[in-house]
Design a protein around this motif. Structure first.
Motif, mmCIF file in Angstrom:
data_model
loop_
_atom_site.group_PDB
_atom_site.id
_atom_site.type_symbol
_atom_site.label_atom_id
_atom_site.label_comp_id
_atom_site.label_asym_id
_atom_site.label_seq_id
_atom_site.Cartn_x
_atom_site.Cartn_y
_atom_site.Cartn_z
ATOM 1 N N GLU A 1 2.199 0.297 -14.656
ATOM 2 C CA GLU A 1 2.952 -0.217 -13.514
ATOM 3 C C GLU A 1 2.103 -0.196 -12.236
ATOM 4 O O GLU A 1 2.153 -1.126 -11.438
ATOM 5 N N LEU A 2 1.347 0.886 -12.049
ATOM 6 C CA LEU A 2 0.445 0.958 -10.897
ATOM 7 C C LEU A 2 -0.578 -0.171 -10.948
ATOM 8 O O LEU A 2 -0.873 -0.812 -9.926
ATOM 9 N N GLU A 3 -1.114 -0.412 -12.126
ATOM 10 C CA GLU A 3 -2.118 -1.462 -12.282
ATOM 11 C C GLU A 3 -1.536 -2.842 -11.957
ATOM 12 O O GLU A 3 -2.183 -3.650 -11.309
ATOM 13 N N LYS A 4 -0.319 -3.088 -12.377
ATOM 14 C CA LYS A 4 0.338 -4.375 -12.094
ATOM 15 C C LYS A 4 0.528 -4.579 -10.586
ATOM 16 O O LYS A 4 0.441 -5.691 -10.089
ATOM 17 N N LYS A 5 0.810 -3.502 -9.876
ATOM 18 C CA LYS A 5 1.073 -3.592 -8.446
ATOM 19 C C LYS A 5 -0.195 -3.824 -7.629
ATOM 20 O O LYS A 5 -0.135 -4.195 -6.477
ATOM 21 N N MET A 6 -1.346 -3.532 -8.212
ATOM 22 C CA MET A 6 -2.606 -3.687 -7.488
ATOM 23 C C MET A 6 -2.981 -5.112 -7.459
ATOM 24 O O MET A 6 -3.190 -6.007 -7.401
ATOM 25 N N LEU B 1 0.829 -1.195 0.000
ATOM 26 C CA LEU B 1 0.000 0.000 0.000
ATOM 27 C C LEU B 1 0.870 1.255 0.000
ATOM 28 O O LEU B 1 0.596 2.214 -0.735
ATOM 29 N N GLN B 2 1.909 1.263 0.779
ATOM 30 C CA GLN B 2 2.829 2.407 0.841
ATOM 31 C C GLN B 2 3.493 2.627 -0.511
ATOM 32 O O GLN B 2 3.635 3.765 -0.967
ATOM 33 N N ASP B 3 3.918 1.544 -1.156
ATOM 34 C CA ASP B 3 4.543 1.623 -2.473
ATOM 35 C C ASP B 3 3.566 2.207 -3.497
ATOM 36 O O ASP B 3 3.934 3.070 -4.295
ATOM 37 N N LEU B 4 2.334 1.750 -3.461
ATOM 38 C CA LEU B 4 1.317 2.260 -4.383
ATOM 39 C C LEU B 4 1.068 3.750 -4.156
ATOM 40 O O LEU B 4 0.936 4.520 -5.114
ATOM 41 N N LYS B 5 1.026 4.163 -2.915
ATOM 42 C CA LYS B 5 0.822 5.582 -2.599
ATOM 43 C C LYS B 5 1.968 6.425 -3.151
ATOM 44 O O LYS B 5 1.744 7.503 -3.718
ATOM 45 N N ALA C 1 3.937 10.153 -7.302
ATOM 46 C CA ALA C 1 4.894 10.485 -8.360
ATOM 47 C C ALA C 1 4.168 10.741 -9.675
ATOM 48 O O ALA C 1 4.495 11.676 -10.414
ATOM 49 N N PHE C 2 3.167 9.920 -9.956
ATOM 50 C CA PHE C 2 2.379 10.095 -11.173
ATOM 51 C C PHE C 2 1.662 11.440 -11.158
ATOM 52 O O PHE C 2 1.700 12.201 -12.130
ATOM 53 N N GLN D 1 5.046 7.863 -21.366
ATOM 54 C CA GLN D 1 5.617 7.652 -20.037
ATOM 55 C C GLN D 1 4.522 7.621 -18.972
ATOM 56 O O GLN D 1 4.569 6.804 -18.052
ATOM 57 N N LEU D 2 3.535 8.494 -19.097
ATOM 58 C CA LEU D 2 2.418 8.493 -18.154
ATOM 59 C C LEU D 2 1.631 7.185 -18.244
ATOM 60 O O LEU D 2 1.257 6.599 -17.226
ATOM 61 N N ILE D 3 1.400 6.727 -19.452
ATOM 62 C CA ILE D 3 0.687 5.458 -19.641
ATOM 63 C C ILE D 3 1.475 4.316 -19.017
ATOM 64 O O ILE D 3 0.906 3.446 -18.359
ATOM 65 N N HIS D 4 2.771 4.327 -19.198
ATOM 66 C CA HIS D 4 3.624 3.286 -18.609
ATOM 67 C C HIS D 4 3.535 3.325 -17.079
ATOM 68 O O HIS D 4 3.452 2.277 -16.432
ATOM 69 N N MET D 5 3.530 4.528 -16.515
ATOM 70 C CA MET D 5 3.414 4.652 -15.061
ATOM 71 C C MET D 5 2.077 4.077 -14.581
ATOM 72 O O MET D 5 2.031 3.372 -13.563
ATOM 73 N N LEU D 6 1.006 4.349 -15.313
ATOM 74 C CA LEU D 6 -0.305 3.803 -14.953
ATOM 75 C C LEU D 6 -0.331 2.283 -15.053
ATOM 76 O O LEU D 6 -0.907 1.606 -14.212
#
Length: 48
Positions: free
Chosen positions: A43-48, A7-11, A16-17, A36-41
């Motif tokens: 990565e967030l989705e993978k972490k969920m 959860l902390q990592d996702l926050k 950062a996004f 780059q923004l799409i890539h960041m999103l």
């Protein structure tokens, strides 16, 4: 990774996004910036 750490990592990643998004100037934003923004999103989705 423990639930609290995850959860902390996702926050941090979301913060950062949001920071990156707020710093962008629409007139100066390139396709690469959007990619780059799409890539960041993604990565967030993978972490969920």
């Amino acid at each position: 990774m423990a639930q609290e750490e995850k959860l902390q990592d996702l926050k941090l990643r979301l913060a950062a996004f949001m920071s990156r998004l707020e710093e962008m100037e629409p007139e100066e934003t390139s396709v690469q910036d959007i990619d780059q923004l799409i890539h960041m999103l993604e990565e967030l989705e993978k972490k969920m």
